[in-house]
Each structure stands twice: as C-alpha cells, then as structure tokens.
Design an enzyme around this catalytic site. Sequence first.
Site, mmCIF file in Angstrom:
data_model
loop_
_atom_site.group_PDB
_atom_site.id
_atom_site.type_symbol
_atom_site.label_atom_id
_atom_site.label_comp_id
_atom_site.label_asym_id
_atom_site.label_seq_id
_atom_site.Cartn_x
_atom_site.Cartn_y
_atom_site.Cartn_z
ATOM 1 N N PRO A 102 68.502 40.243 -26.418
ATOM 2 C CA PRO A 102 69.206 40.659 -27.632
ATOM 3 C C PRO A 102 69.950 41.984 -27.472
ATOM 4 O O PRO A 102 69.429 42.942 -26.899
ATOM 5 C CB PRO A 102 68.069 40.788 -28.654
ATOM 6 C CG PRO A 102 67.029 39.834 -28.180
ATOM 7 C CD PRO A 102 67.089 39.913 -26.681
ATOM 8 N N CYS A 103 71.177 42.004 -28.023
ATOM 9 C CA CYS A 103 72.025 43.192 -27.876
ATOM 10 C C CYS A 103 72.174 43.974 -29.178
ATOM 11 O O CYS A 103 72.858 45.005 -29.200
ATOM 12 C CB CYS A 103 73.411 42.785 -27.373
ATOM 13 S SG CYS A 103 74.365 41.818 -28.578
ATOM 14 N N GLN A 104 71.546 43.500 -30.279
ATOM 15 C CA GLN A 104 71.791 44.132 -31.576
ATOM 16 C C GLN A 104 71.526 45.634 -31.572
ATOM 17 O O GLN A 104 72.224 46.408 -32.251
ATOM 18 C CB GLN A 104 70.934 43.480 -32.673
ATOM 19 C CG GLN A 104 71.320 42.039 -32.972
ATOM 20 C CD GLN A 104 70.469 41.062 -32.203
ATOM 21 O OE1 GLN A 104 70.049 41.344 -31.077
ATOM 22 N NE2 GLN A 104 70.208 39.909 -32.789
ATOM 23 N N LEU A 106 71.709 47.569 -28.917
ATOM 24 C CA LEU A 106 72.430 48.210 -27.810
ATOM 25 C C LEU A 106 73.940 48.145 -27.972
ATOM 26 O O LEU A 106 74.673 48.770 -27.213
ATOM 27 C CB LEU A 106 72.044 47.549 -26.480
ATOM 28 C CG LEU A 106 70.571 47.609 -26.100
ATOM 29 C CD1 LEU A 106 70.313 46.762 -24.860
ATOM 30 C CD2 LEU A 106 70.139 49.043 -25.854
ATOM 31 N N SER A 107 74.407 47.386 -28.961
ATOM 32 C CA SER A 107 75.837 47.182 -29.142
ATOM 33 C C SER A 107 76.490 48.367 -29.835
ATOM 34 O O SER A 107 75.889 49.038 -30.681
ATOM 35 C CB SER A 107 76.074 45.917 -29.966
ATOM 36 O OG SER A 107 77.426 45.788 -30.308
#
Length: 415
Positions: A102-104, A106-107
């Site tokens: 999941p990138c939420q 880190l985005s």
Amino acid sequence: MFLKSILGEPLDSQMEGTVLTGAPPAPGPISKKHFTVVGMFAGIGGLECGFHQHGHRSVLLCDADDRARAVLANRFPKVQISDDVRTVGKLPDCDVLTAGFPCQDLSQVGRRKGISGPNSGLIDVLLELLRKARPGPAWLVLENVPFMLSLDGGRAIDRIATELEAMGFMWAYRTVDARSFGLPQRRRRVVILASRVNDPRPALLGIDARAPLIDKRGVHACGFYWTEGNTGIGWAIDATPPLKGGSSLHIPSPPAIWFPRRRLIGVPSIEDAERLQGFDPKWTEVCGEDARQARQRWRLVGNAVSVPFAAWIAERLQHAGEYHSDDEPLLTGTRWPSAGWGCEGQRGRSTVSEWPVARPQQHLASFLSGVVKPLSRKAASGFLSRLERSTLRYEEAFRLDLHHHIAVHDAAEAS
C-alpha cells in the site's frame, strides 16, 4: 488479446535498452525454468499478469479489497486467494514473492504518514513472513511510489533496505517510467528487487535506454487532472498523467484530455484506462454490479501495477552476470537517489535513467479506442476557475479551449 499485442516479440528494428558500459556484453540467463509466484497486496493482478506473460505460475494471491479480489477470482480462477496478509501465517513454497504494498501513507497526494502508517506499515507483516520462510523465495519484488525515496528523508527505503540486509538479502531499486514500454501514460514507480542467492543489480540496473528528448506539444493531445488546478495539474504531453485511485477528495476519477485539433476536453473510457495500464479492456468488469459499484473500477485501475512494467521485471529475472559500474557509494545521511543498491555490505548510487528500454511510443489520441466522453460543464468550469486564480503557467490556447468547451455545453443546454 491486448496483453499479447503490447507484450509481444522483442523489436528487431531497434535496441530496447543498452547494456551499461563495463557490464558483460550479453548477460546469460539464470534459468529458463518457470517460477512459482506468491502475490501479496495483489490488487487486480498487474504483477501477476506480467509474470504470467513469461510462463510463470501464481500459487497464492492476497488482497484486502473485496472488489479487487472479485477481479482476481475472475481472472485467476485456479489460484488460491486470501483476504488479509496478517492471517496468511506462512508463505507457501515459491520462487518469487511480489508485493505492490500500500502506498497511501507514502504517496505525495496521500496521507504522508510514512512507512509506519496504518496501510503502508503492513510491509512489516510481509517482511515477517519473509523472515520466517524456509528456505524462502529466491526473489523478492516490491513496488511503490517514488515519493517514498524522499518522504521523511527516505525513511521508508532505508528501513526496507536495512531489514533486507539483516535477513541476508542483496537488494537494488530503480525508478521506472511506464512510458518506456510504449504506453502513453506518464507513470513513475519504484521497483525493489532483492535476493539471498542472486545479485539483483545485473537484472535491474544492468540495462538502460535513457529517456528520449521531450517533444514540443504541437497538435498532440495532452492529459491533465481536472480535479486540481490550484497548485498543479499533472500536465502530460501526448500522454495522460498517472492514473490514480481517486482525487484529493478520494473520489475515483479519470484524468481529462485536451484534444487541440478538436477543441475538445474529454475523459477516456474505463476500458481505455485499463489499456493504459496494459490490461485487456474490461479486465475489471464484474457481471451484475450496478453503476455505483462500477465506478470503483477507476480506483482499482489507478492503484494497479502496469503490466508491461511487471513483464519487464519478470523477463529481467532471467539475466545474470557480473555488475561493473562507476557507481559512487551511497553514504548514510545523504539523499536517496532514483536508483541504488546494497550488496556485500556496501551501498551504492546508480546513475541509470527511468527508461530501461525505449519501445516505440504510441500517440495518446490514436491509442484511445473507446468513446471519449466530454468533460462535464461543472467539472470544466470548476477547473478553469481554479486555474485562472492560480499562479500556474499554462498555454493560452488551453485556457481558450476550456472556455470554448464550456460554451458548447451552454449552447447544447439552451437548444
């Protein structure tokens, strides 16, 4: 099938990439065997599609999203599917472990809570599964957004690299743009490749094509984010900006496209969005769902891994050889580069570009095969209002065509 056409035979007419100076002129294959693959945080199966293109076989897929699992069950009917990485318990025997984790957190447009956030922090569960696996996979493939290299001073990549080193892994990472595979979508992603038995650097860093010179706009279609307009618009010439899971308001939404020749501001179909990621059209379609549920297809496609990108990784795993370069050491406390590695107790900075190959570019306007729907008046006028109040630079022709687009809407409503 579109997947076969976009990932067909290598081009004979041009080099797709150049082996870096000092590296062996023709790295030999590690093995021609077909790998068994476990996919965690599998989404709609972008990594799996890429690996399947090279004959590899999935034995377990895992994703927490109900709608994503429905796609996986439809497209990989013979593969075991799990709904929670935290309940897997033990990795099945496999050659490759993949994870578009999941990138939420880190985005750049996400919550920015970092690697310890509630979503991206699930990487710890994956690493624990890897730590307990015996003998464990020969390869680990991780994928995420480039912002992870700079958020909190690169704390995410440093933590992952440190954990991998503690488990005896050699690792390399590289930022790659999906446009290098010919797709008209500007999509930059970081891939981390690690192994206890193989040096990952020849596979990931041993070939480079360099990005072509940026063309002037000319009459090419240009993509942008209609949901923005205050501080940026994601402008992309002859391409769309990165497809994403949703706007800053978490509304699943497509990018907009300006067609200068037609003076049209439109949005692509969901089937073309799937194709922009390298999937077959209707890949995310599930029979029997209503229109409200179908909107979630945009979120799934936006969060997916580009299939040609994944296929390139799968193909590169077959390449071995020594790694020779003039890479400088990656010193503690310095900024993390767009590509780097850790091997035999040392860390290095790589100078490879974001274009490992340079396949023929498909023009955005001619790539689109579905009906382009005009952007709604409300969406266009809201974007134009924000744009004109901002200090952003933009072409006057673009602004005038936005006004024209709105006027066409008004005329149609008045008639």
